[in-house]
Design a protein around this motif. Structure first.
Motif, PDB file in Angstrom:
ATOM      1  N   GLU A 158       0.825  -1.194   0.000  1.00  0.00           N
ATOM      2  CA  GLU A 158       0.000   0.000   0.000  1.00  0.00           C
ATOM      3  C   GLU A 158       0.866   1.254   0.000  1.00  0.00           C
ATOM      4  N   TRP A 159       0.744   2.068  -1.043  1.00  0.00           N
ATOM      5  CA  TRP A 159       1.439   3.356  -1.093  1.00  0.00           C
ATOM      6  C   TRP A 159       0.513   4.506  -0.739  1.00  0.00           C
ATOM      7  N   GLY A 160      -0.795   4.283  -0.869  1.00  0.00           N
ATOM      8  CA  GLY A 160      -1.756   5.330  -0.559  1.00  0.00           C
ATOM      9  C   GLY A 160      -1.834   6.394  -1.641  1.00  0.00           C
ATOM     10  N   MET A 161      -2.365   7.546  -1.260  1.00  0.00           N
ATOM     11  CA  MET A 161      -2.606   8.636  -2.200  1.00  0.00           C
ATOM     12  C   MET A 161      -1.568   9.741  -2.021  1.00  0.00           C
ATOM     13  N   THR A 162      -0.991  10.152  -3.127  1.00  0.00           N
ATOM     14  CA  THR A 162      -0.072  11.288  -3.138  1.00  0.00           C
ATOM     15  C   THR A 162      -0.480  12.219  -4.278  1.00  0.00           C
TER      16      THR A 162
END
Length: 235
Positions: A158-162
């Protein structure tokens, strides 16, 4: 192709009242014909009232894409396609991975596909979301800055939102993927991340949240977070 996660994703669609279900590729492990059970299970899990769009990952095959299309899925094909009011762009992953190894699916490399999609995204038809398996395609799309939201998988975490400022607008990027070897078949042994995205009537991302299915079958529902562009004051 974890049937528990597939079933859970359908429950999440139902509880969230999802208008569209987006699958980001590698629904199968090799794209073999027997793995049509993976496609069938996901189609059955998604509520009939929810539109369905998928992109093809490196582990998926042409047979996977054909099975999806035969069951009413929109499959990304390099053009802008409208799904439940959202204009989606994407294409097959450049690579094809089987038990024999990984090679190019066709003559195009990841970089060439990225450049082509960036050009399409700046064309006459607006794009709300780029749904693509490989986040390595992001650079030209961010540089050209015509698509406000890029979604990818492939990374097995999981890198998520950027967000990154492109030449024309703030480009949000959501990257996530099933834990490598931890969620294929059998019991889930690593956290499985799903995401709920909220769009306004114009197709712009307003907010997003992560929903995590844990190995002990408990679930963590993350708080709503504003789109990164809104955080930057440009939304």
């Amino acid at each position: 192709c974890n049937l528990d996660v597939i079933a859970f994703s359908g429950v999440l669609d139902q509880l969230s009242g999802a208008d569209v279900h987006m699958d980001d590729g590698d629904l199968t492990m090799t794209g073999s014909d027997p793995e049509r059970v993976c496609v069938d299970a996901l189609t059955q899990a998604v509520p009939s009232s929810t539109a369905k769009v998928a992109t093809i990952g490196n582990h998926d095959s042409d047979a996977t894409a054909s099975r999806l299309r035969s069951q009413g899925w929109t499959v990304t094909d390099g053009s802008v396609q409208r799904v439940a009011g959202i204009d989606v762009l994407g294409d097959d992953d450049a690579e094809r991975t089987t038990a024999a190894g990984t090679k190019l699916r066709s003559g195009e490399t990841t970089e060439q596909i990225a450049t082509r999609l960036a050009k399409v995204s700046c064309g006459r038809t607006p794009v709300d979301v780029v749904l693509i398996h490989q986040p390595a395609t992001f650079a030209p799309l961010i540089q050209d800055g015509c698509a406000p939201l890029l979604i990818a998988g492939h990374v097995h975490e999981e890198w998520g939102m950027t967000a990154t400022r492109g030449s024309k607008l703030e480009v949000a990027q959501l990257v996530s993927g099933a834990g490598k070897g931890g969620t294929s078949l059998g019991r889930v042994t690593q956290d499985a991340y799903l995401h709920v995205l909220s769009f306004d009537a114009g197709g712009d991302l307003v907010a997003w949240r992560a929903v995590v299915l844990h190995p002990d079958a408990s679930v963590t529902v993350g708080a709503w977070r504003p789109a990164p562009a809104a955080d930057a004051g440009t939304g």
